[in-house]
Scaffold this active site. Sequence first.
Site, short mmCIF file in Angstrom:
data_model
loop_
_atom_site.label_atom_id
_atom_site.label_comp_id
_atom_site.label_asym_id
_atom_site.label_seq_id
_atom_site.Cartn_x
_atom_site.Cartn_y
_atom_site.Cartn_z
N ASN A 1 19.88 32.44 12.97
CA ASN A 1 20.37 31.70 14.14
C ASN A 1 21.54 30.75 13.83
O ASN A 1 22.36 30.50 14.71
CB ASN A 1 19.23 30.97 14.86
CG ASN A 1 18.54 29.95 14.01
OD1 ASN A 1 18.47 30.08 12.80
ND2 ASN A 1 18.03 28.90 14.62
N GLU B 1 11.97 25.08 5.53
CA GLU B 1 12.24 24.57 6.88
C GLU B 1 11.86 25.68 7.84
O GLU B 1 12.51 26.73 7.87
CB GLU B 1 13.73 24.20 7.03
CG GLU B 1 14.20 23.09 6.11
CD GLU B 1 13.58 21.72 6.37
OE1 GLU B 1 12.89 21.53 7.40
OE2 GLU B 1 13.78 20.82 5.53
N CYS C 1 15.56 26.09 15.93
CA CYS C 1 14.28 25.57 15.46
C CYS C 1 13.95 24.28 16.19
O CYS C 1 12.80 24.01 16.51
CB CYS C 1 14.31 25.35 13.96
SG CYS C 1 15.67 24.34 13.40
P1 NAP Z 1 12.65 35.05 9.39
O1 NAP Z 1 12.34 36.37 10.00
O2 NAP Z 1 11.56 34.32 8.72
O3 NAP Z 1 13.86 35.30 8.39
C1 NAP Z 1 14.48 34.25 7.68
C2 NAP Z 1 15.07 34.78 6.40
O4 NAP Z 1 14.02 35.26 5.56
C3 NAP Z 1 16.02 35.96 6.59
O5 NAP Z 1 17.05 35.89 5.64
C4 NAP Z 1 15.10 37.14 6.29
O6 NAP Z 1 15.79 38.28 5.83
C5 NAP Z 1 14.28 36.57 5.16
N1 NAP Z 1 13.02 37.27 4.94
C6 NAP Z 1 12.31 38.04 5.80
N2 NAP Z 1 11.19 38.51 5.20
C7 NAP Z 1 11.20 38.01 3.94
C8 NAP Z 1 10.31 38.12 2.83
N3 NAP Z 1 9.18 38.84 2.89
N4 NAP Z 1 10.63 37.49 1.69
C9 NAP Z 1 11.75 36.76 1.60
N5 NAP Z 1 12.65 36.61 2.62
C10 NAP Z 1 12.35 37.23 3.78
O7 NAP Z 1 13.23 34.04 10.49
P2 NAP Z 1 14.40 34.29 11.55
O8 NAP Z 1 13.85 35.17 12.63
O9 NAP Z 1 15.65 34.70 10.87
O10 NAP Z 1 14.63 32.83 12.10
C11 NAP Z 1 13.88 32.29 13.14
C12 NAP Z 1 12.82 31.33 12.63
O11 NAP Z 1 13.42 30.37 11.77
C13 NAP Z 1 12.19 30.51 13.74
O12 NAP Z 1 10.81 30.39 13.52
C14 NAP Z 1 12.87 29.16 13.62
O13 NAP Z 1 12.12 28.10 14.16
C15 NAP Z 1 13.05 29.06 12.16
N6 NAP Z 1 14.11 28.11 11.83
C16 NAP Z 1 13.78 26.92 11.27
C17 NAP Z 1 14.77 25.98 11.00
C18 NAP Z 1 14.43 24.66 10.39
O14 NAP Z 1 15.32 24.05 9.83
N7 NAP Z 1 13.20 24.18 10.46
C19 NAP Z 1 16.10 26.27 11.29
C20 NAP Z 1 16.39 27.50 11.88
C21 NAP Z 1 15.40 28.41 12.13
P3 NAP Z 1 16.12 39.49 6.86
O15 NAP Z 1 17.07 38.93 7.84
O16 NAP Z 1 16.70 40.51 5.95
O17 NAP Z 1 14.80 39.91 7.47
#
Ligand code: NAP
Length: 347
Positions: free
Chosen positions: A27, A123, A157
């Site tokens: 995002n 995070e 987030c």
């Molecule tokens: P995500 O599906 O967890 O993916 C985040 C990152 O992790 C991507 O680079 C993804 O790679 C990678 N990933 C996926 N599976 C993995 C695994 N098994 N091992 C290691 N890395 C892995 O999250 P998203 O859909 O991109 O983002 C949305 C989420 O992030 C929401 O829940 C949001 O609240 C949270 N978020 C939190 C913050 C904060 O600062 N607290 C900020 C922004 C977003 P791929 O893309 O290759 O799958």
Amino acid sequence: FEAGSKRKYGAVKREPVGVVLAIAPFNYPVNLSASKIAPALIGGNVVIFKPPTQGSISGLLLTQVFAEAGIPAGVFNSVTGKGSEIGDYLIEHKEVNFINFTGSTPIGEKIGKLAGMRPIMLELGGKDAGIVLEDADLENAAKNIVAGAFSYSGQRCTAIKRVLVMDSVADKLAELIKEKVEKLTVGDPFDNADITTVIDTPSADFIEGLIKDAQEKGAKALTTVKREKNLIWPVVFDNVTTDMRIAWEEPFGPVLPIIRVKSVDEAVEIANKSEYGLQSAVFTKNFPLAFEIAEKLEVGTVHINNKTQRGPDSFPFLGIKGSGAGVQGIKYSIESMTRVKSIVFDI
Ligand code: NAP
């Protein structure tokens, strides 16, 4: 023999942790990557950066920028590939000394387990509440709630993901929110639409599931409920109750539930029942009360009379409970990704 430590002198310095693995979400593929990479490099570390697959072009452009800035080869490295396929390999790699991750809570929890004794920064997701008290400037509250909930089509987030409003002002606030949401434009990002498609079909299906559950359980939609492929029209639900999934789950899309409450205590109780603990906002003119509520909220940051947001990169940014571990922010990130070395001598 001399008791105590009067004759002991120490030199304390910070040194790099070694190899930092930085994993960022789709995002904010540039900001949430750079805010890991830059402090890691400033701390003297080597960085392995895995951009999100759905933001990998931005990630690779960022890699190019670092190369053009003169970071020596091998100090900053990017690895692309699906997290589900290469994630375990990267996280479990013995050369990785620190994992700095932003993304969803389930993946963060998995990383936490695989990390073993190595330090991590997580995070994760959130369910930020906007708490509106009786004396709030309702126009300001509605403006900030709508911007907080619907910018980036709710894919933040720190989006406001639920409103907890005192019964006595709920009708007025709901009306103001509805008016503003109806003015949001829906369509193509190249036309500067406010609400654009969510990231993919599984996400749109998940959001639709939350909407249907709310409708079936009696929530009142204040705006049109509509979906065309992955484009979801912004929807505000009033009279949301705590048995509805939308009261607790993170939609990561343009859906805002309004929960009416009878007291400040009830608002705090519902806010704290969440599995998440990222941020909250409190809208009131009563600053002492706002501080009292802020002290009680189980979150990393509380904003008073403003929307929840990451804010300046120099501010501490953290989530507690299911929202993360460790503290980001320029100074805090450098401290996290370096460790203390003490050299002690006696005189
Ligand atoms: P995500 O599906 O967890 O993916 C985040 C990152 O992790 C991507 O680079 C993804 O790679 C990678 N990933 C996926 N599976 C993995 C695994 N098994 N091992 C290691 N890395 C892995 O999250 P998203 O859909 O991109 O983002 C949305 C989420 O992030 C929401 O829940 C949001 O609240 C949270 N978020 C939190 C913050 C904060 O600062 N607290 C900020 C922004 C977003 P791929 O893309 O290759 O799958």
